[in-house]
Design a protein around this motif. Structure first.
Motif, PDB file in Angstrom:
ATOM      1  N   GLN A  99      -0.514   7.206  -6.215  1.00 58.69           N
ATOM      2  CA  GLN A  99      -1.635   8.149  -6.077  1.00 58.69           C
ATOM      3  C   GLN A  99      -1.125   9.589  -5.994  1.00 58.69           C
ATOM      4  N   ASP A 100      -0.050   9.788  -5.237  1.00 58.17           N
ATOM      5  CA  ASP A 100       0.533  11.131  -5.171  1.00 58.17           C
ATOM      6  C   ASP A 100       1.023  11.581  -6.550  1.00 58.17           C
ATOM      7  N   SER A 121       0.421   4.289  -2.643  1.00 61.80           N
ATOM      8  CA  SER A 121       0.150   5.670  -2.244  1.00 61.80           C
ATOM      9  C   SER A 121       1.104   6.636  -2.965  1.00 61.80           C
ATOM     10  N   VAL A 145       3.126   5.321   4.926  1.00 59.69           N
ATOM     11  CA  VAL A 145       1.879   4.585   5.111  1.00 59.69           C
ATOM     12  C   VAL A 145       2.140   3.482   6.135  1.00 59.69           C
ATOM     13  N   GLN A 148       0.821  -1.214   0.000  1.00 61.90           N
ATOM     14  CA  GLN A 148       0.000   0.000   0.000  1.00 61.90           C
ATOM     15  C   GLN A 148       0.855   1.265   0.000  1.00 61.90           C
ATOM     16  N   GLY A 149       2.031   1.181   0.604  1.00 57.23           N
ATOM     17  CA  GLY A 149       2.922   2.342   0.623  1.00 57.23           C
ATOM     18  C   GLY A 149       3.304   2.769  -0.795  1.00 57.23           C
ATOM     19  N   VAL A 155      -4.983   0.511  -8.935  1.00 56.42           N
ATOM     20  CA  VAL A 155      -4.911   1.859  -8.350  1.00 56.42           C
ATOM     21  C   VAL A 155      -5.870   2.768  -9.121  1.00 56.42           C
ATOM     22  N   GLY A 193       9.153   7.895  -1.193  1.00 60.20           N
ATOM     23  CA  GLY A 193       8.528   7.783   0.116  1.00 60.20           C
ATOM     24  C   GLY A 193       9.422   8.343   1.207  1.00 60.20           C
ATOM     25  N   SER A 245       6.611  11.594  -0.198  1.00 53.06           N
ATOM     26  CA  SER A 245       5.272  11.100   0.117  1.00 53.06           C
ATOM     27  C   SER A 245       5.251  10.547   1.539  1.00 53.06           C
TER      28      SER A 245
END
Lengths: 314, 314
Positions: free
Chosen positions: B47-48, B44, B210, B40-41, B90, B181, B207
């Motif tokens: 998504q960013d 994300s 998560v 999930q990290g 996603v 990240g 980011s």
């Protein structure tokens, strides 16, 4: 007949924007990085670039990052107006002269929050080979083997500075093709290797050495020679040519070729920094010529250090 | 509802060609480099990236250049098919998955004339942190100060390998925006600095971390934890959160904050590699919190080394 006049760009973002807009119109971009004080050797690089690309960018920037504190950064010759005139007179001219003020000034950086050393604190001068004075500049490109021999012996931070500034220029100019002179043979090989290893989408062209009438390789530093040393300095190319001829006649023993060349140059009054016959790609010393080699020398006449080389392809 | 399916590209030139053709049509390109085994990290980060760019490229490539011979390259988890499914699910999907086989194979290089070490000679495996086995790869990007502390202490070649492969990926993918990240905080800062110092025309986004329900920062390595260690590992984020709360309540003595955190994690069975409160940009240790800092830890549970951090902005 007046050729076209180059646009002068000093801003990084404006430079990149120019390339992107020209590329979007279907043009390819050729790039010749220089430190200015241009001579016929540089202009021949521009001519070679014209054979490779639609539009030509020449950068003029004396890179502090490749000079040691004891080297000749402060006295490096410059003549910006003369350079522009020369570039405008090349057949086809050049499209852009990129002339940044300071490629290590990150004043507008997203990172600069005051914790960085800034330009004023460092006295306005970047001496980036000494990293603590580099205004926080700390990313360096190393080509770890090729940077070590030949000129790397006497100039330990030189190729780190060259590879790094060339990376910066590549990322700003975003060219399709770049042209480097084979006079700086080690530099050319380092850039070629760097482009391969770091996957730059750029073609690297090596351009042949341009010589004065007596054979001396053209260099911005030649003007620093005394008239007497200027004459004596032709011994360098004479020695290299002779080695090439002897090798072609069958002398493949490098020690013999080197000794003869050293004698020729020393008798003319030159002080040898190095004289080596090396593999054309690895730049590792060769004892017997069995594959393509290059005979590289660095010689001082007075305080002026000159380099030259000849490829020997048997 | 099926989202769009990503194109899978394995060839460097094809990748660059895709970006250039999309950019010529007016698109901006967002890029998320990963080593696969996505969680999930990672999603994300994608998504960013969608918030920053029109089209999204995700690379999946386990970079041998950042592993030491004694590290877990050969056992690094992978699940390419699962990764593709996750990326396709996603919201907005991704446009390209760049999945090169070997970024250090220069078989087609203009330089490779047989004097290079080739893939077969090196047993098909690139261990480029040991340069002699790197098939002639020798260009490395160093971020000389930031690479030294924190994870750089126990993993001396790690950030050299990261900065180098990221440079390669940037030069191949040619993105406008990249997302990293903050879980790999030092890596994020190194890339940010590298982009600035080498003048990449790229925006770097950090980011947020998560976390699992119990606070453990998501990591591909979490699956290697035993069930018992998996439970104990939540002590890391608990210790960091507590430090953040205490700092906000007025405890600005870093030694105190660190000691308390070490105690929490040690009592849970973790072995501390490092626990340091450092400046958010220079990553230099701080004694008293006066400006934005980040509390970074590396902890082993069993053989699994986990990292985590929390920013403290007083």
């Amino acid at each position: 007949m007046a050729a076209k006049e180059a646009i002068i760009i000093t801003d990084k973002d404006e430079m990149r924007k120019w390339t992107r807009s020209m590329r979007a119109q279907g043009n390819t971009i050729g790039f010749v990085p220089t430190m200015g004080y241009l001579h016929q050797g540089h202009l021949s690089l521009v001519q070679d670039a014209h054979n490779q690309a639609d539009l030509i960018v020449v950068s003029i920037y004396v890179n502090p990052g490749q000079f040691s504190p004891n080297e000749d950064l402060s006295t490096y010759p410059s003549d910006f107006q003369g350079d522009i005139e020369k570039l405008n007179s090349v057949p086809g001219g050049v499209d852009v002269v990129f002339n940044p003020k300071n490629l290590y000034d990150y004043g507008n950086s997203q990172i600069g929050n005051g914790s960085e050393r800034n330009l004023e604190e460092s006295g306005g001068m970047v001496v980036s080979c000494v990293e603590d004075k580099g205004m926080g500049h700390e990313a360096w490109v190393r080509v770890e083997k090729l940077e070590k021999g030949l000129c790397g012996n006497s100039r330990p931070v030189f190729f780190r500075g060259v590879a790094t500034v060339v990376t910066k220029l590549f990322n700003i100019v975003e060219p399709d093709v770049v042209v480097f002179g084979k006079k700086d043979y080690q530099q050319w090989r380092i850039i070629q290797r760097m482009v391969r290893d770091l996957d730059f989408g750029i073609k690297v062209i090596g351009s042949e050495i341009v010589r004065e009438h007596d054979g001396l390789a053209m260099s911005s530093r030649n003007v620093k020679l005394s008239p007497a040393d200027r004459q004596r300095a032709s011994s360098i190319s004479r020695a290299l040519s002779r080695a090439q001829v002897e090798a072609e006649k069958g002398q493949v023993n490098c020690r013999e070729l080197i000794n003869t060349a050293i004698l020729t140059i020393s008798e003319a009054g030159g002080t040898i920094d190095y004289a080596e016959i090396v593999d054309q790609e690895s730049l590792e010393p060769v004892e017997t010529i069995k594959r393509p080699v290059v005979f590289c020398v660095a010689v001082c006449f007075g305080k002026v250090r000159l380099i030259d080389n000849v490829e020997i392809d048997l």
